[in-house]
Design an enzyme around this catalytic site. Structure first.
Site, PDB file in Angstrom:
ATOM      1  N   LYS A  23     -29.340  63.760 -31.712  1.00  0.00           N
ATOM      2  CA  LYS A  23     -28.687  62.590 -31.730  1.00  0.00           C
ATOM      3  C   LYS A  23     -29.261  61.625 -31.477  1.00  0.00           C
ATOM      4  O   LYS A  23     -31.094  61.597 -30.995  1.00  0.00           O
ATOM      5  CB  LYS A  23     -27.740  63.635 -30.749  1.00  0.00           C
ATOM      6  CG  LYS A  23     -26.778  64.278 -30.503  1.00  0.00           C
ATOM      7  CD  LYS A  23     -25.970  64.547 -29.687  1.00  0.00           C
ATOM      8  CE  LYS A  23     -25.022  63.706 -30.382  1.00  0.00           C
ATOM      9  NZ  LYS A  23     -23.083  63.998 -29.828  1.00  0.00           N
ATOM     10  N   LYS A  75     -17.797  69.714 -26.070  1.00  0.00           N
ATOM     11  CA  LYS A  75     -16.266  68.355 -24.468  1.00  0.00           C
ATOM     12  C   LYS A  75     -15.646  69.891 -24.502  1.00  0.00           C
ATOM     13  O   LYS A  75     -14.321  69.830 -24.655  1.00  0.00           O
ATOM     14  CB  LYS A  75     -15.873  66.998 -25.133  1.00  0.00           C
ATOM     15  CG  LYS A  75     -17.068  66.845 -25.793  1.00  0.00           C
ATOM     16  CD  LYS A  75     -15.935  65.052 -26.589  1.00  0.00           C
ATOM     17  CE  LYS A  75     -17.432  64.347 -27.230  1.00  0.00           C
ATOM     18  NZ  LYS A  75     -16.927  62.556 -27.813  1.00  0.00           N
ATOM     19  N   ASP A  86     -22.743  59.239 -38.140  1.00  0.00           N
ATOM     20  CA  ASP A  86     -21.709  58.896 -36.446  1.00  0.00           C
ATOM     21  C   ASP A  86     -21.290  57.092 -36.579  1.00  0.00           C
ATOM     22  O   ASP A  86     -22.016  56.953 -36.825  1.00  0.00           O
ATOM     23  CB  ASP A  86     -22.869  58.818 -35.909  1.00  0.00           C
ATOM     24  CG  ASP A  86     -22.363  58.695 -34.144  1.00  0.00           C
ATOM     25  OD1 ASP A  86     -21.311  59.086 -33.914  1.00  0.00           O
ATOM     26  OD2 ASP A  86     -23.060  57.995 -33.481  1.00  0.00           O
ATOM     27  N   GLU A 101     -28.308  63.159 -35.815  1.00  0.00           N
ATOM     28  CA  GLU A 101     -27.770  62.437 -36.441  1.00  0.00           C
ATOM     29  C   GLU A 101     -28.320  60.926 -36.941  1.00  0.00           C
ATOM     30  O   GLU A 101     -29.073  60.589 -36.838  1.00  0.00           O
ATOM     31  CB  GLU A 101     -26.892  62.217 -34.856  1.00  0.00           C
ATOM     32  CG  GLU A 101     -26.175  60.868 -34.770  1.00  0.00           C
ATOM     33  CD  GLU A 101     -25.518  60.611 -33.379  1.00  0.00           C
ATOM     34  OE1 GLU A 101     -25.054  61.724 -32.675  1.00  0.00           O
ATOM     35  OE2 GLU A 101     -25.868  59.450 -32.599  1.00  0.00           O
ATOM     36  N   ARG A 148      -0.621  83.428 -12.416  1.00  0.00           N
ATOM     37  CA  ARG A 148      -1.167  82.698 -13.085  1.00  0.00           C
ATOM     38  C   ARG A 148      -2.498  82.353 -13.237  1.00  0.00           C
ATOM     39  O   ARG A 148      -2.421  81.601 -14.710  1.00  0.00           O
ATOM     40  CB  ARG A 148      -1.389  82.299 -11.252  1.00  0.00           C
ATOM     41  CG  ARG A 148      -1.926  80.538 -11.687  1.00  0.00           C
ATOM     42  CD  ARG A 148      -1.326  79.728 -12.476  1.00  0.00           C
ATOM     43  NE  ARG A 148       0.227  79.304 -11.632  1.00  0.00           N
ATOM     44  CZ  ARG A 148       0.924  79.164 -13.476  1.00  0.00           C
ATOM     45  NH1 ARG A 148       0.538  78.301 -14.039  1.00  0.00           N
ATOM     46  NH2 ARG A 148       2.284  78.694 -13.091  1.00  0.00           N
TER      47      ARG A 148
END
Length: 283
Positions: A166, A134, A221, A199, A99
């Site tokens: 950012k 992410k 962005d 950004e 597994r």
């Protein structure tokens, strides 16, 4: 050991510990300790294969006497019915590994397959597809390895290997010029050699970055196509460019044709279907 080998060794140990607890009682109850088993990994869906080398390490961790025959390597396009590898080891260890190996390979192959679709859409341009942070908690390096296997490019691995200013950083710092200057001062004070990416949300912010200077990449962005073209013209090759935010497979090439160097796509690692495969006993 390299950093990746250390990470992988610890990852496998943790995954086994999570699954086994105080014992694999299913196998312990019916499989003799000395029994030897053979199995093969069967591909059940077309895609890009990833995780074969990781799978081999899992088997060797559980049984150092494992005989592993790799038939298809990472990064290869596979089709339903292909056999990726054959393995021979103690049956209890094989069943314990089953597994974990499938979870890793199905997940990594799903990422590699999705990434390769984006990479092919960019053929003929100079633009590369980037991953993001992410990722699946605990599996970041495997997720990012799968992106590379699929033909993509890794962005930063974490918060430690570059400075990325950012919108929230810029806002909390009092503005883009202030954030950039503080980043430069921080690097100098701490004797660190890290690249700075900033950004921007509009052309006014872009102009602020151009005036401040000292960065290596500018992230555009949520720019639309026309504004992206204008931004690339303003930057004029002085800094690397990255488009980000809401870019889909359908709009990917349109952004690439604006002349950006990179397009970051979070969906490569956080919105992916696993590639179907199975590990079955064989003679």
């Amino acid at each position: 050991m390299t950093d990746f080998e250390t990470y992988l060794d610890q990852f496998i140990d943790n995954a086994i510990r999570e699954d086994v607890g105080d014992g694999d009682h299913s196998s312990l109850s019916c499989i003799p300790a000395e029994a030897i088993g053979k199995a093969q990994l069967i591909i059940k869906e077309d895609g890009i294969l990833a995780g074969v080398d990781v799978a081999q390490k899992v088997f060797l961790k559980l049984d150092p006497d494992t005989e592993f025959v790799k038939l298809i390597g990472d990064g290869t396009a596979v089709k339903k019915g292909d056999i990726a590898f054959r393995v021979k080891l103690h049956t209890r260890a094989l069943l314990l590994a089953e597994r974990l190996v499938l979870n890793i390979m199905q997940h990594m192959s799903g990422i590699a397959t999705a990434t390769n679709v984006y990479v092919k859409r960019l053929e003929g341009t100079h633009t590369h597809v980037l991953d993001t942070r992410k990722t699946t908690p605990g599996m970041r390096l495997l997720d990012k390895l799968a992106v590379k296997i699929g033909g993509g490019v890794n962005h930063r691995i974490g918060l430690f290997d570059m400075i990325m200013l950012k919108d929230n950083h810029n806002d909390f710092a009092g503005g883009i010029p202030q954030a950039i200057q503080r980043a430069k001062d921080y690097l100098k004070a701490n004797n660190k050699d890290l690249k700075i990416e900033v950004e921007v949300r509009n052309l006014d912010e872009l102009q602020q970055v151009m005036q401040a200077g000292g960065v290596f990449r500018i992230m555009l962005d949520n720019f639309d196509i026309e504004t992206t073209k204008k931004a690339v013209k303003i930057i004029n090759g002085q800094y690397e460019t990255e488009s980000s935010g809401g870019i889909t497979l359908d709009t990917l090439r349109d952004y690439a044709e604006c002349g950006v160097d990179y397009i970051s796509v979070g969906a490569l690692t956080h919105h992916v279907s696993s590639l179907d495969m199975s590990l079955k006993a064989c003679e």
